[in-house]
Design a protein around this motif. Structure first.
Motif, mmCIF file in Angstrom:
data_model
loop_
_atom_site.group_PDB
_atom_site.id
_atom_site.type_symbol
_atom_site.label_atom_id
_atom_site.label_comp_id
_atom_site.label_asym_id
_atom_site.label_seq_id
_atom_site.Cartn_x
_atom_site.Cartn_y
_atom_site.Cartn_z
ATOM 1 N N ALA A 1 46.948 50.455 36.701
ATOM 2 C CA ALA A 1 46.112 49.488 37.415
ATOM 3 C C ALA A 1 46.177 48.136 36.715
ATOM 4 N N GLU A 2 46.231 48.179 35.390
ATOM 5 C CA GLU A 2 46.289 46.937 34.623
ATOM 6 C C GLU A 2 47.616 46.221 34.862
ATOM 7 N N ASN A 3 48.719 46.984 34.860
ATOM 8 C CA ASN A 3 50.034 46.387 35.155
ATOM 9 C C ASN A 3 50.022 45.715 36.506
ATOM 10 N N GLU A 4 49.433 46.406 37.459
ATOM 11 C CA GLU A 4 49.343 45.883 38.824
ATOM 12 C C GLU A 4 48.571 44.556 38.829
ATOM 13 N N GLN A 5 47.487 44.534 38.079
ATOM 14 C CA GLN A 5 46.677 43.307 38.034
ATOM 15 C C GLN A 5 47.444 42.154 37.387
ATOM 16 N N TRP A 6 48.220 42.480 36.348
ATOM 17 C CA TRP A 6 49.049 41.439 35.717
ATOM 18 C C TRP A 6 50.078 40.903 36.706
ATOM 19 N N LEU A 7 50.700 41.828 37.447
ATOM 20 C CA LEU A 7 51.725 41.420 38.405
ATOM 21 C C LEU A 7 51.140 40.516 39.485
ATOM 22 N N THR A 8 50.008 40.957 40.048
ATOM 23 C CA THR A 8 49.347 40.176 41.096
ATOM 24 C C THR A 8 48.987 38.788 40.583
ATOM 25 N N CYS B 1 42.022 26.009 38.124
ATOM 26 C CA CYS B 1 42.889 26.878 37.314
ATOM 27 C C CYS B 1 42.129 27.893 36.463
ATOM 28 N N GLU B 2 40.861 27.637 36.179
ATOM 29 C CA GLU B 2 40.224 28.419 35.117
ATOM 30 C C GLU B 2 40.020 29.890 35.474
ATOM 31 N N GLY B 3 39.983 30.180 36.766
ATOM 32 C CA GLY B 3 39.861 31.582 37.167
ATOM 33 C C GLY B 3 41.050 32.409 36.691
ATOM 34 N N TYR B 4 42.226 31.795 36.658
ATOM 35 C CA TYR B 4 43.425 32.511 36.205
ATOM 36 C C TYR B 4 43.297 32.880 34.716
ATOM 37 N N LEU B 5 42.865 31.902 33.929
ATOM 38 C CA LEU B 5 42.727 32.174 32.490
ATOM 39 C C LEU B 5 41.649 33.233 32.250
ATOM 40 N N LYS B 6 40.578 33.130 33.013
ATOM 41 C CA LYS B 6 39.500 34.102 32.841
ATOM 42 C C LYS B 6 40.021 35.517 33.136
ATOM 43 N N ARG B 7 40.835 35.626 34.195
ATOM 44 C CA ARG B 7 41.384 36.956 34.519
ATOM 45 C C ARG B 7 42.334 37.429 33.426
ATOM 46 N N ILE C 1 42.050 36.692 30.252
ATOM 47 C CA ILE C 1 41.208 37.107 29.120
ATOM 48 C C ILE C 1 40.602 38.485 29.388
ATOM 49 N N ASP C 2 40.160 38.689 30.633
ATOM 50 C CA ASP C 2 39.560 39.985 30.983
ATOM 51 C C ASP C 2 40.580 41.120 30.853
ATOM 52 N N LEU C 3 41.838 40.823 31.168
ATOM 53 C CA LEU C 3 42.870 41.860 31.059
ATOM 54 C C LEU C 3 43.264 42.113 29.597
ATOM 55 N N ILE C 4 43.380 41.032 28.842
ATOM 56 C CA ILE C 4 43.809 41.174 27.434
ATOM 57 C C ILE C 4 42.685 41.788 26.589
ATOM 58 N N ARG C 5 41.465 41.381 26.888
ATOM 59 C CA ARG C 5 40.304 41.756 26.068
ATOM 60 C C ARG C 5 40.588 41.516 24.581
ATOM 61 N N PRO C 6 40.876 40.252 24.213
ATOM 62 C CA PRO C 6 41.229 39.973 22.821
ATOM 63 C C PRO C 6 40.031 40.177 21.892
ATOM 64 N N ALA C 7 40.336 40.426 20.639
ATOM 65 C CA ALA C 7 39.263 40.565 19.653
ATOM 66 C C ALA C 7 38.798 39.195 19.169
ATOM 67 N N LEU C 8 39.681 38.203 19.278
ATOM 68 C CA LEU C 8 39.328 36.853 18.830
ATOM 69 C C LEU C 8 40.147 35.820 19.600
ATOM 70 N N ILE C 9 39.521 34.717 19.918
ATOM 71 C CA ILE C 9 40.228 33.627 20.615
ATOM 72 C C ILE C 9 40.327 32.430 19.670
ATOM 73 N N LEU C 10 41.547 31.952 19.501
ATOM 74 C CA LEU C 10 41.775 30.742 18.705
ATOM 75 C C LEU C 10 42.061 29.603 19.685
ATOM 76 N N VAL C 11 41.224 28.582 19.642
ATOM 77 C CA VAL C 11 41.342 27.477 20.601
ATOM 78 C C VAL C 11 41.932 26.259 19.905
ATOM 79 N N LEU C 12 42.942 25.673 20.549
ATOM 80 C CA LEU C 12 43.665 24.557 19.944
ATOM 81 C C LEU C 12 43.265 23.234 20.586
#
Ligand code: URA
Length: 226
Positions: free
Chosen positions: A41-48, A143-149, A151-162
């Protein structure tokens, strides 16, 4: 902070930072995943998501782009790096941080003991603003909805913002960057560390030392590290 390996020292050297004192502390592991969604399901979400971004016309930037710049790296990364928007080289190649700033970013990651391939790298915007101007509010909103999706898929432990633009747009604050760096922030429960954009560091190499402090803060906040 981390005990530095010879390789990390080499990367710090490449960043232009000389380290005189090394203390015991955190390493730079990259796996912190809690299960959840089925891998298929996750692969599918990445593809979409990838297809949606590739054909996106939500803002005017689609008219001038050569490629969308979706993001690159380990989709299960513990570390997510977020920049501002693609530049000319990124637009040409369809990959974030591949120009000179990207080389410095790779050195910054290396200094933390991380390979570019083991983190995930994305931007606030997926398309290049003309003449590298700052992203506009409507472009970010589109655009921000794409990044949010992502992040939700990756579920990172930490975000480094540049950089300031990425920090302000992700965290929805207007605090000057100098007051954002050096302390932990949070995005939807995920710890966030803000540091200088590598393009700024190329112009202001004296600030690289402060960037290295931020990277050490990120290492110390990485879940499971002390
Ligand atoms: N600067 C950014 O913020 N992102 C890129 O992908 C390249 C340069």
């Amino acid at each position: 902070m981390a005990n530095l390996s010879p390789l990390q020292r080499q990367y710090l050297d490449r960043m232009g930072v000389t380290v005189w004192v090394s203390r015991a502390g955190a390493g730079a592991g990259s796996e912190t995943k809690s299960g959840g969604v089925e891998p298929e399901a996750e692969n599918e979400q990445w593809l979409t998501l990838g297809e949606e971004v590739a054909s996106c016309t939500r803002c005017e930037l689609h008219r001038g782009r050569t490629n969308t710049v979706f993001g690159v790296g380990n989709q299960k990364a513990g570390w997510l790096v977020i920049g501002e928007a693609p530049g000319a080289e990124e637009d040409r190649r369809g990959e974030p941080f591949v120009g000179r700033a990207g080389q410095l970013l790779n050195a910054m990651l290396g200094a933390m003991g991380l390979a570019r391939e083991e983190v995930y790298i994305a931007n606030i915007l997926k398309c290049r603003p003309p003449n590298n101007r700052d992203p506009s509010a409507p472009e970010v909103a589109a655009c921000e909805g794409y990044l949010k999706r992502q992040i939700d898929l990756i579920r990172p432990a930490l975000i480094l913002v540049l950089g300031r633009i990425a920090a302000h747009n992700l965290l929805k604050v207007e605090t000057p960057l100098g007051r954002m760096r050096g302390k932990p922030w949070e995005w939807n429960g995920i710890p966030v560390v803000v540091t200088y954009h590598p393009a700024y560091l190329l112009r202001s190499p004296a600030e690289k030392r402060k960037a290295w402090q931020d990277l050490q803060l990120a290492l110390s906040l990485y879940p499971g590290k002390s």
